[in-house]
Design a protein around this motif. Structure first.
Motif, mmCIF file in Angstrom:
data_model
loop_
_atom_site.group_PDB
_atom_site.id
_atom_site.type_symbol
_atom_site.label_atom_id
_atom_site.label_comp_id
_atom_site.label_asym_id
_atom_site.label_seq_id
_atom_site.Cartn_x
_atom_site.Cartn_y
_atom_site.Cartn_z
ATOM 1 N N TRP A 196 10.129 6.495 -10.014
ATOM 2 C CA TRP A 196 9.472 6.274 -8.722
ATOM 3 C C TRP A 196 9.260 7.590 -7.978
ATOM 4 O O TRP A 196 8.185 7.824 -7.414
ATOM 5 C CB TRP A 196 10.319 5.321 -7.889
ATOM 6 N N TRP A 256 8.368 -0.193 -7.529
ATOM 7 C CA TRP A 256 7.422 -0.605 -6.488
ATOM 8 C C TRP A 256 7.429 -2.119 -6.310
ATOM 9 O O TRP A 256 7.360 -2.615 -5.186
ATOM 10 C CB TRP A 256 6.003 -0.139 -6.837
ATOM 11 N N TRP A 278 1.608 -6.764 -9.182
ATOM 12 C CA TRP A 278 1.982 -6.728 -7.764
ATOM 13 C C TRP A 278 1.840 -8.117 -7.136
ATOM 14 O O TRP A 278 2.613 -8.479 -6.244
ATOM 15 C CB TRP A 278 1.145 -5.696 -7.006
#
Length: 266
Positions: free
Chosen positions: A70, A87, A146
Motif C-alpha cells: 500500500w 484499499w 471495490w
C-alpha cells in the motif's frame, strides 16, 4: 465482577468475536438472563484489546505485505494484489464508521435487549444459511473488486445492531458475492482490525472521561484470556470452515434465538 465471571466473559469475547454468532449478544446475555453485573467499559476495552492482538498476530505476515504494498503503490494506477486488498479493507471500513457515529446513541438506547438479539440472531442466521447454501464459493480474496468491498462494508455497518454478528454478516456478504468460505472468513478477520481498533480507541476516550475505579486484575485476565481464546478460534475456524461449512453456526443461532424468545415471553 467475580473471578469466575471475568474468566467466562473474556473467553466468550475471544471466541465469539470471530465466529458468526455475535460477540455483543453473548456479552449482553449474562447480565440480561443471569443477573450478572455489567462488565463495564474498562473490561470491554480490555477484552477487545486481547481480540485485536490475536487477529493482528495471526495475520502479521498478511498485514506486513499489505502495508508495504500500500505504501509503495500509493494512489498510482499500478496496484498489486496486496495493495488492492489494503484499499478494499479501508473502503469497507468507512460505512461502519459513518453509521456508528450516526446511530450509536440510538442503538445503545433501543437495540440492546434480549428481544432484539433473539430476532436478529434468528434472521441473520437464516441469511447466513442461504448465502452458504447458494453461493458459488469460487472467488478468492484477491478477486474482490471495490464494489464487492463496499458491499461487504455496508453489510458490516449493520452489525452495530446487537445479535447481527460482525463476522457473521461480513462472511454472509462475501459468500453472496461468490467467495469461497475461507476467503470470506479471512477478509472478515482482516476487516475486523480497523473496526476493533477504532471501537477500542473510542471506548478508551470515554473511559478517561469517567471517574471510575479500574480493576487492573480484571483487565489483565480479560486481555490474556480473550487473546488466547480468540487466537485459538481464528486458527481452528480457518482450518475447518471449508470442510464443515456454516450450517453448525446457523443451527446454533437458531437454537439460541428460540431459547432467548422463550426467556422473553415465558
Amino acid at each position: 465482577m467475580t473471578l469466575f465471571e471475568i474468566i467466562i466473559l473474556a473467553i466468550i469475547q475471544g471466541i465469539t468475536e470471530f465466529l458468526p454468532i455475535s460477540s455483543s449478544a453473548h456479552l449482553i446475555l449474562p447480565s440480561e438472563l443471569l443477573g450478572w453485573q455489567n462488565q463495564g467499559l474498562a473490561f470491554d476495552v480490555a477484552v477487545h484489546v486481547g481480540s485485536l492482538l490475536a487477529v493482528m498476530i495471526y495475520f502479521r505476515a498478511d498485514i506486513a505485505r499489505m502495508l508495504v504494498a500500500w505504501v509503495q503503490s500509493g494512489f498510482s494506477r499500478q496496484q498489486t494484489d496486496d495493495s488492492k486488498l489494503a484499499w478494499w479493507v479501508i473502503l469497507a471500513t468507512i460505512p461502519a464508521v459513518v453509521f456508528g457515529f450516526v446511530a450509536k446513541d440510538f442503538i445503545e438506547e433501543y437495540a440492546r435487549s434480549a428481544l432484539v438479539i433473539a430476532c436478529t440472531t434468528i434472521f441473520f442466521g437464516l441469511v447466513l444459511w442461504y448465502a452458504d447454501a447458494t453461493g458459488k464459493l469460487s472467488k478468492n480474496i484477491y478477486q474482490l473488486t471495490w464494489k464487492n468491498a463496499l458491499f461487504i462494508g455496508l453489510a458490516q455497518a449493520m452489525a452495530l445492531i446487537p445479535g447481527t454478528s460482525r463476522s457473521g454478516i461480513t462472511m454472509t456478504a462475501g459468500l453472496m458475492l461468490g467467495m469461497d468460505r475461507e476467503s470470506a472468513a479471512r477478509f472478515s478477520f482482516l476487516l475486523s482490525i480497523p473496526v476493533i481498533l477504532g471501537a477500542g480507541l473510542l471506548a478508551t476516550l470515554d473511559l478517561f472521561q469517567q471517574e471510575t475505579v479500574v480493576d487492573w486484575e480484571a483487565l489483565f485476565y480479560g486481555i490474556g484470556l480473550s487473546f488466547v481464546s480468540a487466537y485459538t478460534c481464528i486458527y481452528l475456524f480457518l482450518s475447518w470452515i471449508s470442510k464443515i461449512g456454516m450450517l453448525p453456526f446457523v443451527i446454533y443461532r437458531l437454537v439460541l434465538g428460540v431459547v432467548l424468545l422463550g426467556f422473553v415471553f415465558w
